[in-house]
Design an enzyme around this catalytic site. Structure first.
Site, PDB file in Angstrom:
ATOM      1  N   TYR A 157      -2.826  -9.754  -6.630  1.00 35.39           N
ATOM      2  CA  TYR A 157      -2.894  -8.964  -5.402  1.00 35.39           C
ATOM      3  C   TYR A 157      -2.139  -7.647  -5.628  1.00 35.39           C
ATOM      4  O   TYR A 157      -0.911  -7.631  -5.745  1.00 35.39           O
ATOM      5  CB  TYR A 157      -2.282  -9.731  -4.234  1.00 35.39           C
TER       6      TYR A 157
ATOM      7  N   TYR B 221      -7.506  -1.039 -11.705  1.00 39.18           N
ATOM      8  CA  TYR B 221      -7.416  -0.507 -10.347  1.00 39.18           C
ATOM      9  C   TYR B 221      -6.837   0.908 -10.353  1.00 39.18           C
ATOM     10  O   TYR B 221      -6.079   1.296 -11.252  1.00 39.18           O
ATOM     11  CB  TYR B 221      -6.485  -1.369  -9.486  1.00 39.18           C
TER      12      TYR B 221
ATOM     13  N   ASP C 231     -10.910  -6.121  -0.970  1.00 43.75           N
ATOM     14  CA  ASP C 231     -10.609  -6.071   0.453  1.00 43.75           C
ATOM     15  C   ASP C 231     -11.550  -5.109   1.171  1.00 43.75           C
ATOM     16  O   ASP C 231     -12.193  -4.251   0.550  1.00 43.75           O
ATOM     17  CB  ASP C 231      -9.158  -5.625   0.683  1.00 43.75           C
TER      18      ASP C 231
END
Length: 443
Positions: free
Chosen positions: A399, A327, A263
């Site tokens: 996501y 992440y 993003d």
């Protein structure tokens, strides 16, 4: 079994090259040699039949007529020439090749190609031969199981001559340039194949997208909303990386292929995300990748690593091969969080299957589907009473923001549902794109 169909010569005066091409897959010889040999054999047979007919005082009109057809097709090695009128044996133009292999014609085409290529740097090429429809129809009519198309022979022969003239190499798989030729009309155009550069990029700041975003209002034309730039955002990872490559190669455009995307507000750290940059119609191919990398890295917002030249299939690999990811996320909770709850979260999410409907924030541009992904391991670290950090090792395509928030129940389970608190992702970074799919320990 009669392998050779000589009857075709009665209808079409095929030259030695073209007649030999009908049987190209049989005798290891050139088409010209093969065609001449086959015709000589038939001439020998016909002369023997005519001689015998004369001795027996029989008619040999059909044999003589057939012999004339062969002579007209371009072979005159017969003892009966003195019995044939000159007008009966005048050589006819071959209806298949129409003399496209003529030395002067080939030289003319070579010069035209050289002139078209003079502005391009390349090492490999491929000849793409195009035939008129009437030639295709003729080939279909006279086709044998041992035949090769004239486009194959022309491409091969012209390619040999061009390679020798330019000191370049033919390449059927990854040519730099494809030279399209219709040898009958002498129309020629070039297909300049893209230059591919692959590597990895790191996005060191938040606030820039991976690829160029056109303004939704004007679709790139320029308007008041986008300040006449045609873009929603001033720049992108794609543009920062592509600009020096376009300048160095003289390419007319580019396309960026990444192994997934992050993003706008997410950094891409660690050893970077694999990408392939496709430069369209480059005039220059020999470029200094190290020098360009240094130029890109001066920007400070994006870094490139491990640059090397690629091939077309690399972009397919990067776009279609799934990659697991690690992440880092900073999570904010609506209520106080305890160490025990964080330990429970780690346990609940380890090797956990996640059912995730398309997030509401991207429903306007993505199909409303349910994706099934997996979280393999999570490690947490408390920051204060309402904030904690997460390291998440999971499947690509998950996501993470919605894994944390739950997206009003569209992601299940989620950090919010496990902790029974409203949680949101305040900051997110990609730490690693895993090129293999082996579970790696999170320290």
């Amino acid at each position: 079994m009669n392998v050779v169909n000589y009857e075709i010569l009665k209808k079409y005066p095929l030259c030695n090259r073209c007649f030999g091409r009908l049987y190209a897959k049989l005798l290891h010889a050139t088409n010209i040699e093969r065609g001449e040999a086959l015709k000589l054999f038939k001439l020998l047979e016909l002369e023997a039949q005519i001689k015998k007919a004369k001795e027996e005082n029989k008619s040999y009109d059909e044999e003589l007529k057939f012999l004339k057809c062969i002579v007209k097709s371009g072979i005159e090695k017969t003892r009966l020439l003195n019995e044939i009128k000159e007008e009966d044996i005048k050589k006819e133009v071959c209806p298949w090749c129409r003399d496209i292999f003529n030395k002067e014609k080939m030289e003319k085409l070579l010069k035209k190609v050289e002139n078209l290529l003079k502005n391009y740097e390349f090492e490999t090429f491929l000849i793409g031969t195009h035939l008129p429809q009437e030639i295709k129809d003729l080939e279909k009519e006279i086709e044998t199981e041992f035949m090769e198309s004239i486009k194959q022979e022309f491409g091969r022969e012209f390619g040999k001559m061009l390679a020798l003239r330019l000191n370049k190499s033919p390449d059927k798989e990854y040519p730099d340039i494809v030279i399209h030729i219709n040898p009958y009309s002498e129309d020629i155009y070039l297909q300049i194949n893209p230059l591919f550069i692959k590597g990895r990029y790191r996005k060191l700041v938040r606030g820039i997208p991976q690829t160029r975003w056109l303004c939704r209002k004007c679709r790139g034309k320029g308007c008041e909303i986008c300040n006449y730039t045609g873009k929603k955002y001033p720049t992108s990872v794609e543009e920062i990386i592509a600009k020096p490559f376009l300048e160095a190669t003289g390419g007319i455009d580019e396309k960026f292929h990444g192994a997934g995307r992050e993003d706008i507000d997410v950094r891409m750290l660690g050893d970077g995300r694999p990408f392939v940059l496709e430069i369209k119609e480059p005039k220059i191919r020999k470029i200094d990748l190290e020098k360009i990398a240094k130029e890109i890295n001066k920007d400070g917002r994006v870094e490139v690593l491990n640059l090397e030249f690629g091939v077309r299939k690399d972009k397919v690999f990067f776009k279609n091969t799934p990659h697991r990811k690690t992440y880092w996320a900073l999570v904010e909770c609506s209520e106080k969080i305890s160490d025990e709850e964080l330990k429970l979260l780690e346990k609940e999410l380890e090797n956990r299957t996640i059912y995730q409907k398309t997030p509401k924030r991207v429903l306007h541009r993505r199909a409303d589907l349910e994706r099934i992904r997996k979280v393999y391991k999570v490690k947490t670290s408390k920051v204060d009473d309402t904030h904690f950090e997460m390291i998440i090792y999971c499947d690509g395509g998950l996501y993470i923001k919605e894994l944390i928030s739950g997206d009003d129940g569209r992601t299940n389970p989620s950090v919010s549902s496990i902790l029974n608190k409203n949680c949101i992702c305040k900051e997110l970074d990609v730490l690693k794109i895993h090129d293999d799919n082996l579970l790696e320990k999170i320290d």
